[in-house]
Motif scaffolding. Sequence first.
Motif, mmCIF file in Angstrom:
data_model
loop_
_atom_site.group_PDB
_atom_site.id
_atom_site.type_symbol
_atom_site.label_atom_id
_atom_site.label_comp_id
_atom_site.label_asym_id
_atom_site.label_seq_id
_atom_site.Cartn_x
_atom_site.Cartn_y
_atom_site.Cartn_z
ATOM 1 N N LYS A 61 -20.490 0.962 11.544
ATOM 2 C CA LYS A 61 -19.604 1.491 11.130
ATOM 3 C C LYS A 61 -18.139 0.718 11.731
ATOM 4 N N GLY A 62 -17.675 0.252 12.910
ATOM 5 C CA GLY A 62 -16.642 -0.968 12.906
ATOM 6 C C GLY A 62 -15.933 -1.427 11.642
ATOM 7 N N MET A 63 -17.676 -2.565 11.285
ATOM 8 C CA MET A 63 -16.994 -3.370 9.355
ATOM 9 C C MET A 63 -16.727 -2.144 8.122
ATOM 10 N N VAL A 64 -17.061 -0.821 8.271
ATOM 11 C CA VAL A 64 -16.526 0.107 7.575
ATOM 12 C C VAL A 64 -14.948 0.255 7.539
ATOM 13 N N SER A 65 -14.902 -0.024 8.893
ATOM 14 C CA SER A 65 -13.631 0.695 9.381
ATOM 15 C C SER A 65 -12.545 -0.499 9.201
ATOM 16 N N ALA A 66 -12.729 -1.785 9.168
ATOM 17 C CA ALA A 66 -12.286 -2.607 9.204
ATOM 18 C C ALA A 66 -12.126 -2.863 7.601
ATOM 19 N N LEU A 67 -13.270 -2.951 6.859
ATOM 20 C CA LEU A 67 -12.764 -2.486 5.771
ATOM 21 C C LEU A 67 -11.786 -1.462 5.156
ATOM 22 N N GLY A 68 -11.751 -0.370 5.612
ATOM 23 C CA GLY A 68 -9.940 0.459 5.442
ATOM 24 C C GLY A 68 -9.561 -0.261 5.777
ATOM 25 N N ILE A 69 -9.149 -1.158 7.038
ATOM 26 C CA ILE A 69 -7.576 -1.411 7.383
ATOM 27 C C ILE A 69 -6.920 -2.315 6.912
ATOM 28 N N ILE A 70 -8.379 -3.008 5.881
ATOM 29 C CA ILE A 70 -7.973 -4.545 4.483
ATOM 30 C C ILE A 70 -7.412 -4.469 3.547
ATOM 31 N N VAL A 71 -7.965 -2.886 2.992
ATOM 32 C CA VAL A 71 -7.158 -2.025 1.796
ATOM 33 C C VAL A 71 -6.226 -1.344 2.032
ATOM 34 N N GLY A 72 -5.710 -1.057 2.583
ATOM 35 C CA GLY A 72 -4.562 0.001 3.689
ATOM 36 C C GLY A 72 -3.309 -0.896 3.834
ATOM 37 N N LEU A 73 -3.553 -2.286 4.544
ATOM 38 C CA LEU A 73 -2.401 -3.261 4.542
ATOM 39 C C LEU A 73 -2.213 -4.015 3.064
ATOM 40 N N ALA A 74 -3.268 -4.615 2.647
ATOM 41 C CA ALA A 74 -3.525 -4.982 1.376
ATOM 42 C C ALA A 74 -2.737 -4.333 0.341
ATOM 43 N N SER A 75 -3.339 -3.275 0.064
ATOM 44 C CA SER A 75 -2.285 -2.500 -0.644
ATOM 45 C C SER A 75 -1.293 -2.817 -0.897
ATOM 46 N N LYS A 76 -0.394 -2.979 -0.044
ATOM 47 C CA LYS A 76 1.364 -3.085 0.116
ATOM 48 C C LYS A 76 2.127 -1.597 -0.077
ATOM 49 N N ALA A 77 0.972 -0.336 -0.501
ATOM 50 C CA ALA A 77 1.080 0.794 -1.106
ATOM 51 C C ALA A 77 2.738 1.446 -0.478
ATOM 52 N N PRO A 78 3.862 1.908 -0.607
ATOM 53 C CA PRO A 78 4.894 2.045 -0.684
ATOM 54 C C PRO A 78 4.876 3.307 0.920
ATOM 55 N N ILE A 79 3.211 3.854 0.331
ATOM 56 C CA ILE A 79 3.504 5.473 1.232
ATOM 57 C C ILE A 79 1.995 4.854 1.805
ATOM 58 N N THR A 80 1.590 4.126 3.027
ATOM 59 C CA THR A 80 0.292 4.255 3.440
ATOM 60 C C THR A 80 0.607 4.956 4.365
ATOM 61 N N ILE A 81 -1.087 5.396 4.209
ATOM 62 C CA ILE A 81 -1.562 6.302 5.318
ATOM 63 C C ILE A 81 -2.826 6.475 6.059
ATOM 64 N N PHE A 82 -3.099 6.416 7.129
ATOM 65 C CA PHE A 82 -3.858 5.725 8.371
ATOM 66 C C PHE A 82 -4.467 6.710 8.716
ATOM 67 N N ASP A 83 -5.398 7.822 9.179
ATOM 68 C CA ASP A 83 -6.250 8.674 9.389
ATOM 69 C C ASP A 83 -7.299 8.050 10.527
ATOM 70 N N GLU A 84 -7.235 8.292 11.484
ATOM 71 C CA GLU A 84 -8.697 7.921 12.502
ATOM 72 C C GLU A 84 -8.541 6.492 11.896
ATOM 73 N N PRO A 85 -8.292 5.630 11.451
ATOM 74 C CA PRO A 85 -8.962 4.085 11.232
ATOM 75 C C PRO A 85 -9.643 3.508 11.203
ATOM 76 N N TYR A 86 -9.684 3.613 13.055
ATOM 77 C CA TYR A 86 -10.335 2.540 13.562
ATOM 78 C C TYR A 86 -11.944 2.681 14.294
ATOM 79 N N ILE A 87 -12.308 3.672 13.408
ATOM 80 C CA ILE A 87 -13.563 4.414 14.072
ATOM 81 C C ILE A 87 -14.761 3.306 14.353
ATOM 82 N N GLY A 88 -14.934 2.784 15.628
ATOM 83 C CA GLY A 88 -16.245 1.854 15.709
ATOM 84 C C GLY A 88 -15.794 -0.019 15.901
ATOM 85 N N LEU A 89 -14.559 0.109 15.376
ATOM 86 C CA LEU A 89 -13.552 -1.414 16.172
ATOM 87 C C LEU A 89 -13.369 -1.024 17.585
#
Length: 284
Positions: free
Chosen positions: A130-158
């Motif tokens: 679960k922690g590594m899946v959360s890490a993958l989500g965090i990587i995608v969210g931050l590296a996307s550099k999307a002008p609107i970046t939304i994190f909904d409870e992104p850290y489960i298992g970390l």
Amino acid sequence: MKIEVKDVSKKYKDTNALDNISFTLNEPKIYGLLGRNGAGKTTFMEILSGQILASKGQILIDGEPPFDNQRLTEAICLIKEGNNFKRDLKVKNVLRIYSYFYPTWDQELADELIAEYNLNLNAKVKALSKGMVSALGIIVGLASKAPITIFDEPYIGLDAAARKKFYEILLEEYESEKRTIIFSTHLIDEVSLMFEEVLILQDGKLVLKEEAEELRNNTCAVSGTVQDVEEFVKGKEVIQSKNLAGMMTAYVYGSIEQAKSAGLSAEGIPIQELMIYLTEKKGA
């Protein structure tokens, strides 16, 4: 990117997930989107990201609706609590797909985060913890550099150290390149100092939208004798109060300095506590 929320409602059978909410987010900030389970936060984020349609009203981003709008979907990245990625894909393929999708993708940052979280690029998503899946989500969210970046409870298992690192990197990236970040979390005490503006939902309604600094400066818990506290809170908006053995504590919109000058004990109300008080059924 300007976000306008206009009389938005979303109904699922007999349940109103969102009930006629309206507000505007004018500029890039870190927004805290708070509320209890079932408040409507995830539904709002899914409408904003163009994944579902509202039952009534609309969300406009720079004047355009996000649903079925490729220009906008390429500018919005939503990382949810789970089920963000196809389970049979390898991590490296997930990252490759997102790098193609987001024109603002930062591969150098992605590589740094992969090393930081020690993510196995050849592992399939379904084999990750679960922690590594959360890490993958965090990587995608931050590296996307999307002008609107939304994190909904992104850290489960970390664990706490990994979450702390995420917050630090998020702030560093935000400071180097401003974007609208909407952060929904139940671990409010961990992240509340990052928030520049706070939105609180309850039962599908918006119960508060306030600059975080204003909220910190203009709400306080005051304590003293019942007579003194009641005198101080006259004409002020009281969030909640409690009496015990002739003493009274009130959570009120007012400054700490003003309360202390009236001879009362006063301290700030943590945003997490404020959210709890504002979303209690009797006070919502």
